[in-house]
Design a protein around this motif. Structure first.
Motif, PDB file in Angstrom:
ATOM      1  N   GLU A  92      31.257  35.167  48.621  1.00 43.89           N
ATOM      2  CA  GLU A  92      32.141  35.898  47.491  1.00 43.89           C
ATOM      3  C   GLU A  92      31.181  35.688  46.229  1.00 43.89           C
ATOM      4  O   GLU A  92      31.556  36.695  45.258  1.00 43.89           O
ATOM      5  CB  GLU A  92      33.427  34.796  47.344  1.00 43.89           C
ATOM      6  CG  GLU A  92      34.232  35.476  48.324  1.00 43.89           C
ATOM      7  CD  GLU A  92      35.777  34.812  48.399  1.00 43.89           C
ATOM      8  OE1 GLU A  92      36.406  34.677  47.321  1.00 43.89           O
ATOM      9  OE2 GLU A  92      36.097  33.918  49.364  1.00 43.89           O
TER      10      GLU A  92
ATOM     11  N   LEU B 131      28.395  38.970  42.047  1.00 40.21           N
ATOM     12  CA  LEU B 131      26.954  39.340  41.361  1.00 40.21           C
ATOM     13  C   LEU B 131      26.708  40.686  41.968  1.00 40.21           C
ATOM     14  O   LEU B 131      26.316  41.811  40.952  1.00 40.21           O
ATOM     15  CB  LEU B 131      25.899  38.382  41.914  1.00 40.21           C
ATOM     16  CG  LEU B 131      26.012  37.075  41.471  1.00 40.21           C
ATOM     17  CD1 LEU B 131      24.898  36.112  41.840  1.00 40.21           C
ATOM     18  CD2 LEU B 131      26.121  36.909  39.669  1.00 40.21           C
TER      19      LEU B 131
ATOM     20  N   LEU C 275      28.416  43.315  42.084  1.00 41.35           N
ATOM     21  CA  LEU C 275      29.475  44.211  41.662  1.00 41.35           C
ATOM     22  C   LEU C 275      29.075  44.122  40.313  1.00 41.35           C
ATOM     23  O   LEU C 275      29.622  44.897  39.561  1.00 41.35           O
ATOM     24  CB  LEU C 275      30.788  43.960  41.917  1.00 41.35           C
ATOM     25  CG  LEU C 275      31.267  43.913  43.120  1.00 41.35           C
ATOM     26  CD1 LEU C 275      32.400  43.478  43.680  1.00 41.35           C
ATOM     27  CD2 LEU C 275      31.300  45.469  43.715  1.00 41.35           C
ATOM     28  N   GLY C 276      28.289  43.369  39.457  1.00 39.79           N
ATOM     29  CA  GLY C 276      27.516  43.519  38.336  1.00 39.79           C
ATOM     30  C   GLY C 276      28.184  42.399  37.327  1.00 39.79           C
ATOM     31  O   GLY C 276      27.931  42.583  36.289  1.00 39.79           O
TER      32      GLY C 276
ATOM     33  N   LYS D 183      30.767  34.958  34.207  1.00 38.23           N
ATOM     34  CA  LYS D 183      31.863  35.565  35.109  1.00 38.23           C
ATOM     35  C   LYS D 183      32.176  35.431  36.210  1.00 38.23           C
ATOM     36  O   LYS D 183      33.520  35.278  36.436  1.00 38.23           O
ATOM     37  CB  LYS D 183      31.743  37.130  34.495  1.00 38.23           C
ATOM     38  CG  LYS D 183      32.661  37.981  34.926  1.00 38.23           C
ATOM     39  CD  LYS D 183      33.619  38.327  33.710  1.00 38.23           C
ATOM     40  CE  LYS D 183      34.874  38.677  34.156  1.00 38.23           C
ATOM     41  NZ  LYS D 183      36.044  38.709  33.079  1.00 38.23           N
TER      42      LYS D 183
ATOM     43  N   VAL E 296      20.262  41.183  40.772  1.00 40.91           N
ATOM     44  CA  VAL E 296      21.203  41.817  41.899  1.00 40.91           C
ATOM     45  C   VAL E 296      22.306  42.540  41.037  1.00 40.91           C
ATOM     46  O   VAL E 296      22.674  43.803  41.357  1.00 40.91           O
ATOM     47  CB  VAL E 296      21.876  40.907  42.574  1.00 40.91           C
ATOM     48  CG1 VAL E 296      22.400  39.757  42.101  1.00 40.91           C
ATOM     49  CG2 VAL E 296      22.821  41.474  43.607  1.00 40.91           C
ATOM     50  N   SER E 297      22.662  42.048  39.665  1.00 43.60           N
ATOM     51  CA  SER E 297      23.888  42.270  39.099  1.00 43.60           C
ATOM     52  C   SER E 297      23.416  43.649  38.442  1.00 43.60           C
ATOM     53  O   SER E 297      24.280  44.441  37.731  1.00 43.60           O
ATOM     54  CB  SER E 297      24.448  41.435  38.264  1.00 43.60           C
ATOM     55  OG  SER E 297      23.344  41.034  37.352  1.00 43.60           O
TER      56      SER E 297
ATOM     57  N   PHE F  69      37.460  38.818  47.735  1.00 42.26           N
ATOM     58  CA  PHE F  69      37.947  37.677  46.936  1.00 42.26           C
ATOM     59  C   PHE F  69      39.283  37.354  47.418  1.00 42.26           C
ATOM     60  O   PHE F  69      40.570  37.960  47.371  1.00 42.26           O
ATOM     61  CB  PHE F  69      37.830  38.270  45.388  1.00 42.26           C
ATOM     62  CG  PHE F  69      36.707  38.638  45.073  1.00 42.26           C
ATOM     63  CD1 PHE F  69      35.309  37.921  45.207  1.00 42.26           C
ATOM     64  CD2 PHE F  69      36.424  39.687  44.305  1.00 42.26           C
ATOM     65  CE1 PHE F  69      34.001  38.310  44.742  1.00 42.26           C
ATOM     66  CE2 PHE F  69      35.517  40.317  43.870  1.00 42.26           C
ATOM     67  CZ  PHE F  69      33.845  39.505  44.163  1.00 42.26           C
TER      68      PHE F  69
ATOM     69  N   MET G 193      42.472  37.446  45.379  1.00 36.93           N
ATOM     70  CA  MET G 193      42.875  38.501  44.453  1.00 36.93           C
ATOM     71  C   MET G 193      43.568  39.848  45.379  1.00 36.93           C
ATOM     72  O   MET G 193      43.194  39.839  46.577  1.00 36.93           O
ATOM     73  CB  MET G 193      41.779  39.292  43.804  1.00 36.93           C
ATOM     74  CG  MET G 193      41.057  38.558  42.824  1.00 36.93           C
ATOM     75  SD  MET G 193      39.456  39.581  42.099  1.00 36.93           S
ATOM     76  CE  MET G 193      38.522  38.506  41.452  1.00 36.93           C
TER      77      MET G 193
ATOM     78  N   PHE H  84      37.424  44.869  40.564  1.00 38.72           N
ATOM     79  CA  PHE H  84      36.562  44.004  40.040  1.00 38.72           C
ATOM     80  C   PHE H  84      35.508  44.274  39.180  1.00 38.72           C
ATOM     81  O   PHE H  84      35.143  44.113  38.210  1.00 38.72           O
ATOM     82  CB  PHE H  84      36.394  42.795  41.078  1.00 38.72           C
ATOM     83  CG  PHE H  84      35.613  41.578  40.637  1.00 38.72           C
ATOM     84  CD1 PHE H  84      36.058  40.549  40.276  1.00 38.72           C
ATOM     85  CD2 PHE H  84      34.158  41.797  40.701  1.00 38.72           C
ATOM     86  CE1 PHE H  84      35.181  39.461  39.569  1.00 38.72           C
ATOM     87  CE2 PHE H  84      33.453  40.415  40.224  1.00 38.72           C
ATOM     88  CZ  PHE H  84      34.005  39.572  39.657  1.00 38.72           C
ATOM     89  N   GLY H  85      34.773  45.427  40.204  1.00 37.85           N
ATOM     90  CA  GLY H  85      33.305  45.811  39.670  1.00 37.85           C
ATOM     91  C   GLY H  85      33.511  46.609  38.076  1.00 37.85           C
ATOM     92  O   GLY H  85      32.815  46.559  37.446  1.00 37.85           O
TER      93      GLY H  85
ATOM     94  N   ARG I  22      36.228  45.587  36.040  1.00 35.46           N
ATOM     95  CA  ARG I  22      36.711  44.977  34.833  1.00 35.46           C
ATOM     96  C   ARG I  22      35.662  44.033  34.336  1.00 35.46           C
ATOM     97  O   ARG I  22      35.725  43.443  33.231  1.00 35.46           O
ATOM     98  CB  ARG I  22      37.768  44.116  35.629  1.00 35.46           C
ATOM     99  CG  ARG I  22      39.034  44.761  36.107  1.00 35.46           C
ATOM    100  CD  ARG I  22      40.080  43.942  35.961  1.00 35.46           C
ATOM    101  NE  ARG I  22      41.554  44.467  36.627  1.00 35.46           N
ATOM    102  CZ  ARG I  22      42.264  45.205  36.240  1.00 35.46           C
ATOM    103  NH1 ARG I  22      42.004  45.669  35.098  1.00 35.46           N
ATOM    104  NH2 ARG I  22      43.260  45.699  37.190  1.00 35.46           N
ATOM    105  N   VAL I  23      34.602  44.107  35.100  1.00 31.52           N
ATOM    106  CA  VAL I  23      33.525  42.886  34.827  1.00 31.52           C
ATOM    107  C   VAL I  23      32.275  43.740  33.886  1.00 31.52           C
ATOM    108  O   VAL I  23      31.301  43.233  33.761  1.00 31.52           O
ATOM    109  CB  VAL I  23      32.844  42.170  35.702  1.00 31.52           C
ATOM    110  CG1 VAL I  23      33.639  41.311  36.523  1.00 31.52           C
ATOM    111  CG2 VAL I  23      32.210  43.053  36.910  1.00 31.52           C
TER     112      VAL I  23
ATOM    113  N   ARG J  24      35.295  48.469  47.524  1.00 36.07           N
ATOM    114  CA  ARG J  24      35.100  47.866  46.430  1.00 36.07           C
ATOM    115  C   ARG J  24      33.547  47.877  46.106  1.00 36.07           C
ATOM    116  O   ARG J  24      33.331  48.049  44.787  1.00 36.07           O
ATOM    117  CB  ARG J  24      35.134  46.350  46.883  1.00 36.07           C
ATOM    118  CG  ARG J  24      34.786  45.367  45.702  1.00 36.07           C
ATOM    119  CD  ARG J  24      35.094  43.957  46.166  1.00 36.07           C
ATOM    120  NE  ARG J  24      34.167  43.503  47.275  1.00 36.07           N
ATOM    121  CZ  ARG J  24      34.161  42.064  47.487  1.00 36.07           C
ATOM    122  NH1 ARG J  24      34.963  40.966  47.296  1.00 36.07           N
ATOM    123  NH2 ARG J  24      33.145  41.809  48.415  1.00 36.07           N
ATOM    124  N   ALA J  25      32.782  48.204  46.879  1.00 36.00           N
ATOM    125  CA  ALA J  25      31.243  48.423  46.641  1.00 36.00           C
ATOM    126  C   ALA J  25      30.943  49.506  46.149  1.00 36.00           C
ATOM    127  O   ALA J  25      30.233  49.918  45.177  1.00 36.00           O
ATOM    128  CB  ALA J  25      30.612  48.035  48.110  1.00 36.00           C
TER     129      ALA J  25
ATOM    130  N   VAL K  44      31.690  50.668  41.895  1.00 32.96           N
ATOM    131  CA  VAL K  44      30.750  50.665  40.743  1.00 32.96           C
ATOM    132  C   VAL K  44      29.765  51.864  40.796  1.00 32.96           C
ATOM    133  O   VAL K  44      28.482  51.873  39.926  1.00 32.96           O
ATOM    134  CB  VAL K  44      29.841  49.263  40.812  1.00 32.96           C
ATOM    135  CG1 VAL K  44      30.961  48.335  40.255  1.00 32.96           C
ATOM    136  CG2 VAL K  44      29.303  49.073  41.949  1.00 32.96           C
TER     137      VAL K  44
END
Lengths: 289, 347
Positions: free
Chosen positions: A185, A190, A192-193, A198, B71-72, B86, B89, B97-98, B100-101, B149-150, B153
C-alpha cells in the motif's frame, strides 16, 4: 508486570474448537470455577480492598490524604514522567518498527532482540544502570557535578529510567502488524505521486492507528506505574522525587494507611481506565478488519 | 510513450536477477514480460517503475532519462499483484488519492476531482461501488479499481504486475479481453508481467520472453510462436515434442517425412498440431501405437507411444480437429503412421 500479549478475541478461540476436543462438563465447569475464583481472590478482592481501605476513615480523610502537598507533588511528577516518556517512546517505537519491517540492514535481528531487553531485565538492574552512569561515583558523575547537572535523585533520572523500562511497548505492538501488512500500500501511494511524508500520514498511520494507540496505552500505564527502576534512581525525597507508586510505599511504611491507599486508589483507577480503553481498542480494531 | 532500457543489470547478493537487459518498447504497445518464476520479470517491472534500483543501466521514457527519478516523479501507473488498495479508504477515495496528493499548485479543484473519479469509475464499469471499502469487493472488482486508481494520475506508462494472477479462471478470461479493449481505447503504453504463456499470447501485442535474467526473444505473439529463436522459447510457449538426434531418432524422423540431412541442429521441436496421423498401412519395426486421447473442445489431443528397435518407448503428442479424428475411426492400441509437417531445429 510485562504485558505484551497480542489482543485475543475470546469468541474466535472457542469457534475454532472441534466438538471432539470438547471436554466433559465437569472438567469445563471446574476449570471455569478455578479461573473465576482465582481472578476474584487475587485481582478483584485486592482491588476492592484498596478502595475500602482508602475510604476506611471516611471520604474526608481520603480527600485530605489526596490533597496533601506531597501527594500532589507525587501526582505531578508521575504525570510529568508520562508526558515526557510516552511521546518519546511512541516516536521511537514507530521508527524502530519501521526500520525493522521495511529495511534490511546488518544487526537487524540484534535490534529486534534488544528491543525486548527491558522486559527480560529486572527493573532494579535497569535503575542501577543509570546510577552507574550518572551517579556521583558513575562514569559521568564528575562532569555532572562540575556542571551542576542533577540526574540521579532528580526528575531527569526518573524519566530516563522510565524511558528505558517502557520503550518496547509501542514497537512490540507495531512490528507484527506491519510485517503482516507488507508495504504494497505504501509503494502504491508513492507510485501515485505521494511524498514519503504524505504516504506516512495518509496510508501508514491509518493502517496502524489502533495497534499504535494500544501500544501507547500500555506504555502509559507502565510509565505511571513503574516502581523498581524508578525506586533506585529516585532517592525518595518527599515532595520532590517521589512518584505515585513510591509515595504509596513511603506512606505505607509509615503506617499512614489512608494516605497509602488513597494513592493506591488513583493507580487502581488508572488501571481500570486503561483496561476499559484497551478493550475498546481491541473491539474497534477487530471490527475494522 | 516509448520506453528504452539499456544495459539494465540487478543483483540480489550473489544472485543475478537481471543481466544486461536491452529493450525497446514503442509507444502504444501492450507488452507482456513472460517467463518462469524467478526469471527476473517482476524485478524488471519494478525497476522500470522506480520501486527498485538497478545496479547499472539507464531507463528512458519517451527519450528522457528517468533513471534517477523517484517512483513518485516517474509518471508511471503501477497495478500491484494483490491490488494494494488502501483498505481504510472508500473506492472513491482510493481513485482520488493520486489527485489529492498532487502539490497544491497542480491539484485540481474538488469538483474536477469528483468528475474525474466518477469518469474513471465509469470507465471500469464500477461507479456504483464508489462508497464501498476494498474488503467489500470481489477480486475482479478490486483489480479494476486498482487500474482506475493508477490511471487517475494520467501516467505515461502503465505497469501491471501479474494482473490476473490472483483471480479465478472465469474472471481471468473476461478481464483479459477487457484489458485488451481498454488498452485499445486509451492507447497508453503498457507492460504487464505474467508467467502464463496463454495469457501473454492472448492479451499482448508484443511478448518479451525472459529466462534467468536475460531476454530470450522479443516479438509479436505469432513471431514468438512460429519462429522461436531457441529451444527455451519453443518449449515455454505452447506444447511441443522434443526429439534428440543424438539418439535413435534420426531414422525414425526420416520415416515420418522429416529430412534430417541438411539440418544443422541436434534438437528437434515439433508442435503437436504439426503431426498428422493415419492408420498404419504396413508393418514397420519402429511402430507407433495410439495410447489414449483427450478432448480439448474443438481439438483432440492424441497420446502416442513410439517404440524403438532398442525397446525404449517414448510419448509423442499430436493434435488434430475433432471431426478429422472421428473420420480415422481409430481405437486404443491401433498402430498409426506419422507425418511431421514442420519442425524447429535447435542446438
Amino acid at each position: 508486570m510485562s504485558t505484551t500479549a497480542q489482543p485475543i478475541n475470546p469468541g474466535k478461540l472457542v469457534e475454532r474448537q472441534q466438538l471432539a476436543l470438547q471436554d466433559p462438563d465437569w472438567v469445563r465447569w471446574s476449570l471455569i470455577v478455578i479461573a473465576l475464583s482465582f481472578i476474584g481472590l487475587f485481582i478483584c478482592l485486592p482491588l476492592g480492598l484498596v478502595i475500602f481501605k482508602a475510604l476506611s476513615k471516611g471520604i474526608e480523610a481520603y480527600w485530605e490524604a489526596l490533597s496533601q502537598p506531597d501527594t500532589l507533588a507525587a501526582i505531578r511528577l508521575t504525570a510529568l514522567t508520562a508526558v515526557v516518556t510516552v511521546p518519546l517512546n511512541t516516536v521511537f517505537g514507530v521508527s524502530a518498527a519501521w526500520a525493522i519491517t521495511r529495511f534490511d540492514f546488518k544487526g537487524k535481528s540484534l535490534l529486534t532482540t534488544l528491543i525486548d531487553l527491558p522486559f527480560s531485565v529486572s527493573p532494579v538492574i535497569s535503575g542501577l544502570i543509570f546510577v552507574l552512569l550518572f551517579g556521583a561515583e558513575g562514569w559521568f558523575g564528575d562532569w555532572l557535578i562540575e556542571h551542576d547537572v542533577k540526574i540521579i535523585f532528580a526528575a531527569p533520572g526518573i524519566i530516563l529510567a522510565t524511558l528505558f523500562i517502557t520503550f518496547p511497548f509501542v514497537a512490540r505492538q507495531l512490528i507484527p502488524l506491519m510485517q503482516e501488512m507488507g508495504n504494497q500500500e505504501e509503494e502504491a501511494a508513492l507510485s501515485l505521486g505521494a511524498s514519503g511524508w504524505k504516504m506516512f500520514w495518509s496510508v501508514t498511520i491509518p493502517n496502524i492507528k489502533w495497534a499504535l494507540l494500544y501500544g501507547v496505552l500500555l506504555c502509559n500505564a507502565r510509565a505511571m506505574g513503574e516502581f523498581g527502576a524508578v525506586s533506585v534512581v529516585s532517592g525518595h525525597i518527599r515532595g520532590l522525587t517521589n512518584t505515585l507508586p513510591l509515595h504509596v510505599e513511603v506512606n505505607y511504611n509509615e503506617y499512614n494507611i489512608v494516605g497509602a491507599f488513597a494513592g493506591a486508589s488513583i493507580l487502581a483507577a488508572l488501571a481500570i481506565v486503561t483496561l476499559i480503553l484497551k478493550t475498546a481498542l481491541e473491539w474497534k480494531s477487530e471490527s475494522e478488519r | 510513450m516509448s520506453i528504452l532500457l539499456s544495459n539494465i543489470s540487478k543483483k540480489f547478493g550473489a544472485f543475478s536477477a537481471l543481466d544486461n537487459i536491452n529493450l525497446e518498447i514503442p509507444e502504444g504497445e501492450l507488452v507482456a514480460l513472460l517467463g518462469p518464476s524467478g526469471c527476473g520479470k517482476t524485478t524488471l517491472l519494478r525497476i522500470i517503475a522506480g520501486l527498485e534500483r538497478a545496479d547499472q543501466g539507464r531507463i528512458l521514457i519517451s527519450g528522457q532519462d528517468r533513471t534517477e527519478h523517484d517512483v513518485s516523479k516517474r509518471g508511471i501507473g503501477f497495478v500491484f499483484q494483490h491490488y494494494a488498495l488502501f483498505r481504510h479508504m472508500t473506492v472513491f477515495e482510493n481513485v482520488a488519492f493520486g489527485l489529492r496528493v498532487k502539490p497544491r499548485r497542480d491539484r485540481p479543484g474538488e469538483a474536477i476531482i469528483r468528475k474525474k473519479v466518477h469518469d474513471l469509475l465509469n470507465l471500469v464499469q464500477l461507479d456504483w461501488l464508489h462508497d464501498r471499502y476494498p474488503d467489500q469487493l470481489s477480486g475482479g472488482q478490486r483489480q479494476r479499481i486498482a487500474l482506475a486508481r493508477a490511471l487517475a494520475v494520467e501516467p505515461s506508462v502503465l505497469l501491471l504486475d501479474e494482473p490476473f494472477g490472483a483471480l479465478d479462471a472465469s474472471v481471468r478470461k473476461d478481464l483479459r479481453q477487457w484489458l485488451r479493449n481498454l488498452h485499445h481505447d486509451l492507447n497508453v503504453t503498457s507492460i504487464f508481467v505474467t508467467h502464463d504463456q496463454e495469457e501473454a499470447m492472448e492479451v499482448a501485442s508484443q511478448v518479451v520472453v525472459l529466462n534467468h535474467g536475460k531476454i530470450e526473444q522479443q516479438g509479436t505473439p505469432s513471431e514468438i510462436y512460429d519462429q522461436p529463436s531457441n529451444a527455451f522459447v519453443s518449449g515455454f510457449i505452447g506444447q511441443t515434442n522434443v526429439f534428440d538426434l543424438g539418439h535413435q531418432d534420426a531414422d525414425w524422423l526420416q520415416t515420418a517425412g522429416l529430412s534430417t540431412l541438411q539440418q544443422q541442429g541436434k534438437i528437434v521441436h515439433v508442435r503437436p498440431h504439426d503431426i498428422v496421423i493415419e492408420k498404419s498401412t504396413f508393418d514397420n519395426d519402429a511402430f507407433v501405437i495410439l495410447k489414449d486421447w483427450q478432448h480439448l473442445g474443438a481439438l483432440i489431443r492424441i497420446e502416442l507411444v513410439k517404440n524403438s528397435v532398442t525397446g525404449q518407448s517414448a510419448s509423442v503428442y499430436a493434435e488434430m480437429p475433432n471431426e478429422q479424428f472421428k473420420l480415422l475411426r481409430l481405437n486404443k492400441g491401433d498402430k498409426v503412421d506419422l507425418k511431421i509437417r514442420h519442425a524447429h531445429w535447435f542446438h
